[in-house]
Design an enzyme around this catalytic site. Structure first.
Site, mmCIF file in Angstrom:
data_model
loop_
_atom_site.group_PDB
_atom_site.id
_atom_site.type_symbol
_atom_site.label_atom_id
_atom_site.label_comp_id
_atom_site.label_asym_id
_atom_site.label_seq_id
_atom_site.Cartn_x
_atom_site.Cartn_y
_atom_site.Cartn_z
ATOM 1 N N ARG A 31 0.396 -1.145 -0.032
ATOM 2 C CA ARG A 31 -0.434 0.126 0.179
ATOM 3 C C ARG A 31 0.602 1.297 -0.086
ATOM 4 N NH1 ARG A 31 -4.582 -1.959 -0.195
ATOM 5 N NH2 ARG A 31 -5.088 -4.111 1.041
ATOM 6 N N ASP A 32 0.074 1.850 -0.434
ATOM 7 C CA ASP A 32 0.919 3.635 -0.543
ATOM 8 C C ASP A 32 0.961 4.108 0.245
ATOM 9 O OD1 ASP A 32 2.066 5.194 -3.296
ATOM 10 O OD2 ASP A 32 1.497 6.357 -1.180
ATOM 11 N N ILE A 33 1.617 4.962 1.041
ATOM 12 C CA ILE A 33 1.741 5.827 2.082
ATOM 13 C C ILE A 33 0.613 7.006 2.755
ATOM 14 C CG2 ILE A 33 3.738 7.286 2.468
ATOM 15 C CD1 ILE A 33 4.768 6.438 4.793
ATOM 16 N N ASN A 89 4.705 6.769 -13.478
ATOM 17 C CA ASN A 89 5.189 7.945 -13.462
ATOM 18 C C ASN A 89 6.400 8.197 -14.173
ATOM 19 O OD1 ASN A 89 2.906 9.472 -12.590
ATOM 20 N ND2 ASN A 89 3.172 9.335 -10.089
ATOM 21 N N VAL A 98 10.786 8.128 -6.654
ATOM 22 C CA VAL A 98 11.419 6.847 -6.354
ATOM 23 C C VAL A 98 11.579 6.345 -8.056
ATOM 24 C CG1 VAL A 98 11.254 5.219 -4.558
ATOM 25 C CG2 VAL A 98 9.809 6.896 -4.250
ATOM 26 N N HIS A 102 7.894 1.649 -11.460
ATOM 27 C CA HIS A 102 6.551 0.613 -10.081
ATOM 28 C C HIS A 102 5.348 1.574 -11.146
ATOM 29 C CE1 HIS A 102 8.085 4.688 -8.503
ATOM 30 N NE2 HIS A 102 6.488 4.942 -7.906
ATOM 31 N N HIS A 104 1.239 2.090 -9.913
ATOM 32 C CA HIS A 104 0.651 2.651 -8.863
ATOM 33 C C HIS A 104 -0.590 1.690 -9.230
ATOM 34 C CE1 HIS A 104 2.962 6.432 -7.215
ATOM 35 N NE2 HIS A 104 2.755 6.346 -8.378
#
Ligand code: 5GP
Length: 116
Positions: A31-33, A89, A98, A102, A104
């Site tokens: 999970r994204d923070i 992205n 980052v 990755h 999303h």
């Protein structure tokens, strides 16, 4: 190598805690923070490439694994039927922060348009 470049490697290694959603031999999903939707999960290949272009050129099979894991995450999160968005992205204008590629996976509610 800066902290931002190694962050996801440290998460995959368990050195930084994360809320795991799915893991297999080649990918890790958590999970994204700072979630931007009710469901916001990051899918990361365990082998680091800087961005989508470098992953696609360097290891197309691993890119397919990332896509497959994104689909599994949608199923696990119960959004495969309602719909979801997968975003990579890439560099400056997209706001990539980052530099370990990755995906999303976003969903769980009606998403807005995106762009400017
Ligand atoms: P980018 O902006 O590079 O496309 O996405 C990086 C994402 O990583 C951001 O959505 C951000 O919220 C997330 N993130 C940054 N640091 C951490 C962290 O320590 N843990 C988790 N789970 N997500 C993080």
């Amino acid at each position: 190598m800066s902290d931002a470049e190694t962050l996801f490697e440290r998460i995959i290694a368990g050195e930084i805690p994360s809320e795991k959603v799915y893991e297999d031999e080649t990918t890790y999903a958590f999970r994204d923070i700072a979630p931007q939707a009710r469901v916001h999960v990051l899918v990361v290949p365990k082998k680091r490439y800087r961005n989508l272009a470098e992953l696609a050129a360097g290891d197309p099979r691993l890119l397919a694994d990332v896509a497959s894991t994104a689909r599994k995450v949608a199923e696990i999160e119960g959004i495969a039927e309602s719909g979801y968005r997968v975003v990579f992205n890439t560099d400056g204008d997209a706001g990539q922060t980052v530099f370990h590629v990755h995906a999303h996976v976003l969903g769980g509610e009606q998403l807005g348009h995106f762009g400017r």
